[in-house]
Design a protein around this motif. Structure first.
Motif, PDB file in Angstrom:
ATOM      1  N   PHE A 397      -4.796  11.410 -15.750  1.00  0.00           N
ATOM      2  CA  PHE A 397      -4.980  12.438 -14.502  1.00  0.00           C
ATOM      3  C   PHE A 397      -4.753  11.982 -12.496  1.00  0.00           C
ATOM      4  N   LEU A 398      -3.335  11.182 -13.461  1.00  0.00           N
ATOM      5  CA  LEU A 398      -3.219  10.988 -11.960  1.00  0.00           C
ATOM      6  C   LEU A 398      -1.023  11.612 -10.950  1.00  0.00           C
ATOM      7  N   ASP A 399      -1.323  12.200 -10.752  1.00  0.00           N
ATOM      8  CA  ASP A 399       0.048  13.046 -10.630  1.00  0.00           C
ATOM      9  C   ASP A 399       0.796  12.269  -9.701  1.00  0.00           C
ATOM     10  N   ASN A 400       2.069  12.327  -9.158  1.00  0.00           N
ATOM     11  CA  ASN A 400       3.492  11.450  -8.580  1.00  0.00           C
ATOM     12  C   ASN A 400       2.766  11.426  -7.334  1.00  0.00           C
ATOM     13  N   ASP A 401       1.933  12.333  -6.586  1.00  0.00           N
ATOM     14  CA  ASP A 401       1.771  12.415  -5.343  1.00  0.00           C
ATOM     15  C   ASP A 401       0.507  11.500  -5.098  1.00  0.00           C
ATOM     16  N   THR A 402      -0.300  11.375  -5.929  1.00  0.00           N
ATOM     17  CA  THR A 402      -1.680  10.693  -6.192  1.00  0.00           C
ATOM     18  C   THR A 402      -2.069   9.516  -5.245  1.00  0.00           C
ATOM     19  N   GLU A 403      -2.408   9.306  -3.788  1.00  0.00           N
ATOM     20  CA  GLU A 403      -2.919   8.246  -3.141  1.00  0.00           C
ATOM     21  C   GLU A 403      -3.941   7.193  -3.466  1.00  0.00           C
ATOM     22  N   LEU A 404      -2.805   5.755  -4.340  1.00  0.00           N
ATOM     23  CA  LEU A 404      -3.625   5.123  -4.324  1.00  0.00           C
ATOM     24  C   LEU A 404      -3.825   3.289  -3.878  1.00  0.00           C
ATOM     25  N   VAL A 405      -4.946   3.187  -3.841  1.00  0.00           N
ATOM     26  CA  VAL A 405      -4.052   1.239  -3.298  1.00  0.00           C
ATOM     27  C   VAL A 405      -4.883   0.623  -4.398  1.00  0.00           C
ATOM     28  N   LEU A 406      -3.848  -0.809  -4.167  1.00  0.00           N
ATOM     29  CA  LEU A 406      -4.660  -1.403  -5.431  1.00  0.00           C
ATOM     30  C   LEU A 406      -5.245  -3.272  -4.716  1.00  0.00           C
ATOM     31  N   ILE A 407      -6.465  -3.274  -4.826  1.00  0.00           N
ATOM     32  CA  ILE A 407      -7.243  -4.189  -4.358  1.00  0.00           C
ATOM     33  C   ILE A 407      -7.921  -5.144  -5.386  1.00  0.00           C
ATOM     34  N   GLY A 408      -7.572  -6.248  -5.290  1.00  0.00           N
ATOM     35  CA  GLY A 408      -8.295  -7.052  -5.783  1.00  0.00           C
ATOM     36  C   GLY A 408      -8.941  -8.129  -5.006  1.00  0.00           C
ATOM     37  N   ILE A 409     -10.438  -8.431  -5.075  1.00  0.00           N
ATOM     38  CA  ILE A 409     -11.042  -9.258  -4.691  1.00  0.00           C
ATOM     39  C   ILE A 409     -11.434 -10.667  -4.979  1.00  0.00           C
ATOM     40  N   GLN A 410     -11.381 -12.130  -4.950  1.00  0.00           N
ATOM     41  CA  GLN A 410     -11.621 -12.876  -5.234  1.00  0.00           C
ATOM     42  C   GLN A 410     -12.748 -14.175  -4.071  1.00  0.00           C
ATOM     43  N   TYR A 411     -13.758 -14.451  -4.192  1.00  0.00           N
ATOM     44  CA  TYR A 411     -14.628 -15.708  -3.427  1.00  0.00           C
ATOM     45  C   TYR A 411     -14.013 -17.393  -3.558  1.00  0.00           C
ATOM     46  N   ASP A 412     -13.338 -18.305  -2.596  1.00  0.00           N
ATOM     47  CA  ASP A 412     -13.660 -19.783  -3.157  1.00  0.00           C
ATOM     48  C   ASP A 412     -14.810 -20.002  -3.380  1.00  0.00           C
ATOM     49  N   ASP A 413     -15.106 -21.454  -3.359  1.00  0.00           N
ATOM     50  CA  ASP A 413     -15.823 -21.556  -3.983  1.00  0.00           C
ATOM     51  C   ASP A 413     -17.443 -22.209  -2.625  1.00  0.00           C
ATOM     52  N   LYS A 414     -16.333 -21.939  -1.408  1.00  0.00           N
ATOM     53  CA  LYS A 414     -17.631 -21.427  -0.108  1.00  0.00           C
ATOM     54  C   LYS A 414     -18.351 -20.124   0.097  1.00  0.00           C
ATOM     55  N   GLY A 415     -17.522 -19.666  -0.482  1.00  0.00           N
ATOM     56  CA  GLY A 415     -17.972 -17.818  -0.453  1.00  0.00           C
ATOM     57  C   GLY A 415     -17.190 -17.448   0.488  1.00  0.00           C
ATOM     58  N   GLU A 416     -15.830 -18.276   0.638  1.00  0.00           N
ATOM     59  CA  GLU A 416     -15.312 -17.009   2.043  1.00  0.00           C
ATOM     60  C   GLU A 416     -13.732 -16.613   0.745  1.00  0.00           C
ATOM     61  N   PRO A 417     -13.884 -14.883   1.023  1.00  0.00           N
ATOM     62  CA  PRO A 417     -12.932 -13.759   0.444  1.00  0.00           C
ATOM     63  C   PRO A 417     -11.801 -14.126   0.762  1.00  0.00           C
ATOM     64  N   TYR A 418     -11.136 -13.713  -0.333  1.00  0.00           N
ATOM     65  CA  TYR A 418      -9.630 -13.643  -0.707  1.00  0.00           C
ATOM     66  C   TYR A 418      -8.875 -12.411  -0.532  1.00  0.00           C
ATOM     67  N   LEU A 419      -8.200 -10.992  -0.167  1.00  0.00           N
ATOM     68  CA  LEU A 419      -8.278 -10.304   0.006  1.00  0.00           C
ATOM     69  C   LEU A 419      -6.626 -10.115  -1.166  1.00  0.00           C
ATOM     70  N   ALA A 420      -6.459  -8.835  -1.922  1.00  0.00           N
ATOM     71  CA  ALA A 420      -4.445  -8.446  -2.158  1.00  0.00           C
ATOM     72  C   ALA A 420      -4.715  -6.902  -2.299  1.00  0.00           C
ATOM     73  N   LYS A 421      -3.706  -6.503  -1.583  1.00  0.00           N
ATOM     74  CA  LYS A 421      -4.383  -4.626  -1.020  1.00  0.00           C
ATOM     75  C   LYS A 421      -2.806  -4.443  -1.034  1.00  0.00           C
ATOM     76  N   ILE A 422      -2.622  -2.730  -1.446  1.00  0.00           N
ATOM     77  CA  ILE A 422      -1.288  -2.732  -1.612  1.00  0.00           C
ATOM     78  C   ILE A 422      -1.124  -0.922  -1.764  1.00  0.00           C
ATOM     79  N   SER A 423      -1.012  -0.054  -1.149  1.00  0.00           N
ATOM     80  CA  SER A 423      -1.161   1.019  -1.115  1.00  0.00           C
ATOM     81  C   SER A 423      -0.091   1.869  -1.626  1.00  0.00           C
ATOM     82  N   PHE A 424      -0.354   2.632  -2.180  1.00  0.00           N
ATOM     83  CA  PHE A 424       1.224   3.219  -2.787  1.00  0.00           C
ATOM     84  C   PHE A 424       0.783   5.180  -2.951  1.00  0.00           C
TER      85      PHE A 424
END
Length: 466
Positions: A397-424
């Motif tokens: 149910f995603l047509d070609n013009d659907t606006e999406l964001v790919l999100i990856g979130i993770q945390y290191d051993d100290k609890g600091e965040p890392y982010l991967a993000k792409i809009s398409f």
């Protein structure tokens, strides 16, 4: 009806020369894409309410507003949430609920230019006005002219506990209710659950209740809360909540003939809305080990493994601006509609496969990867294939013009965040040609994890609401 009461009250006051009418006007300002009341806001409302609560007659009007960033529909919903938050706080402090009228106006009443930062900051607000007087105003009483010569003795009435009603304005912490009374529970973001008297089996006098809510895209992302029905695919979420009743360490058993009425706030009615219940739960997210994660505000509700459509009748109450339905069990619930309705795509769509390759430093135990709709509130979790590869299989149910964001979130051993993000948009990779109904296309993406501050992560997640 409340609005008409106010108009009659205001008109009557204005025609009485001897009346001591007074007016209070105040404004509460909000952060970008937020309905959060800060302690300074609460002090401001406390000071305001202390002036009119001592008067026998008063009426309060609250209008929520937003800046122009984001869609019209989302801003209307956000403005309603801001007005509701102020109303609920005033009620918690003693204001009578039937003396308050609130409404969200979206972007319709700006007081500053939306082309500047300072102007947009002024427009993120809730305007409050109060009319109050020492004169007692009440609707006229029609006298009963059918008097008789006999004078009946006033019977002695013994009040039945089941006829009593408790109203609880709860936080997300557990609290107890009296099982012999009807209890109306109102959560911080406006979810309302009515527990009837005698709702639980056994003779336990008090039951522990816990309620939580998710209404914003930001909270659903941090909670990694999927909005995918187990058999029918993605749905557009309106809101989610948890209702949990416990008798000691065990879930309380609900009487067979009892159910709980739910009012779930919604600014507008959407066709084809369904009720879903969540099955399974998440393992405790290891990101909680890091002491610094407290900087990233966590949602009150943890994710489920799967959603299942329930056959609960649901209807929209326009005057209350809420969906209403009944539940007969503890659990996690969501309201939404199948995504193909909002995206105008075919119900028998074969879907699209996604293959995501992640680069950069990796912390496997805390990694979550998902696709997020920028326009609609849908959250599609991606499955881990290997340390660096995640996959979305048959995302429908995603047509070609659907606006999406790919999100990856993770945390290191100290609890600091890392982010991967792409809009398409899917059309960027698939071309804007009509899909072959017999073939399932595949989209391949690459994203890199980058370390960011908790504050910046908050900002980026907040921006996804617009």
């Amino acid at each position: 009806m409340v609005k008409y009461w106010y108009l009659a009250f205001a008109l009557l006051i204005s025609t009485q020369v001897g009346w001591s009418q007074q007016v209070l006007i105040d404004t509460v300002f909000f952060d970008f894409d937020s309905d959060y009341l800060k302690p300074s806001h609460m002090d401001q409302l406390d000071s305001m309410s202390s002036k009119f609560l001592s008067y026998p007659t008063y009426y309060v009007e609250i209008y929520g507003h937003t800046d122009s960033i984001g869609s019209t529909g989302y801003n209307l919903e956000l403005s309603e949430m801001r007005a509701r938050k102020v109303a609920l706080y005033l009620i918690e402090k003693g204001t009578l609920a039937d003396r308050i009228f609130y409404e969200g106006l979206g972007t319709n009443k700006p007081i500053g230019p939306n082309t500047t930062y300072a102007g947009r900051k002024k427009n993120r607000r809730a305007d409050i006005s109060v009319i109050y007087t020492r004169e007692i105003f009440s609707p006229p009483v029609v006298e009963d002219t059918t008097a008789t010569d006999t004078v009946a003795e006033t019977p002695v009435v013994v009040e039945d506990p089941a006829s009593l009603v408790d109203t609880v304005y709860c936080s997300y912490a557990p609290f107890e209710i009296d099982t012999k009374k009807k209890t109306v529970i109102i959560a911080p973001q406006g979810t309302q659950i009515t527990v009837p008297a005698g709702a639980f089996k056994g003779d336990t006098e008090y039951i522990e209740i816990k309620v939580s809510e998710l209404y914003t895209r930001r909270d659903m992302i941090v909670a990694a809360m999927p909005s995918v029905e187990k058999k029918k695919g993605p749905y557009e979420a309106t809101g989610m909540f948890t209702f949990e009743a416990r008798d000691g360490r065990r879930l309380a058993q609900i009487a067979d003939d009892k159910s709980f009425e739910v009012l779930l706030p919604a600014t507008r009615r959407d066709p084809y809305t369904r009720v879903y219940s969540g099955s399974g739960g998440t393992r405790g997210r290891s990101r909680s080990r890091g002491g610094n994660t407290a900087k990233v505000k966590k949602p009150a509700m943890t994710a489920v493994k799967a959603w299942n459509e329930e056959n609960y009748p649901i209807r929209y109450l326009g005057p209350r601006k809420a969906y209403t339905f009944e539940i007969n069990k503890s659990g996690k619930f969501a309201v939404g509609r199948p995504l193909h309705y909002s995206q105008n795509t075919e119900k028998d769509d074969l879907g699209t496969n996604f293959i995501i390759k992640l680069k950069g430093k990796r912390f496997e135990k805390t990694t979550q990867v998902m696709l997020v709709g920028e326009v609609v509130k849908t959250y599609i979790p991606l499955k881990k294939v290997s340390k660096k590869v995640y996959e979305g299989d048959r995302v429908k149910f995603l047509d070609n013009d659907t606006e999406l964001v790919l999100i990856g979130i993770q945390y290191d051993d100290k609890g600091e965040p890392y982010l991967a993000k792409i809009s398409f948009k899917p059309g960027t990779f698939l071309g804007n040609k009509k899909r072959d109904p017999k073939k399932r296309p595949t989209i391949k993406l690459k994203a890199k994890f980058r370390k960011i501050t908790p504050e910046r992560l908050e900002e980026l997640l907040t921006e996804l609401n617009v």
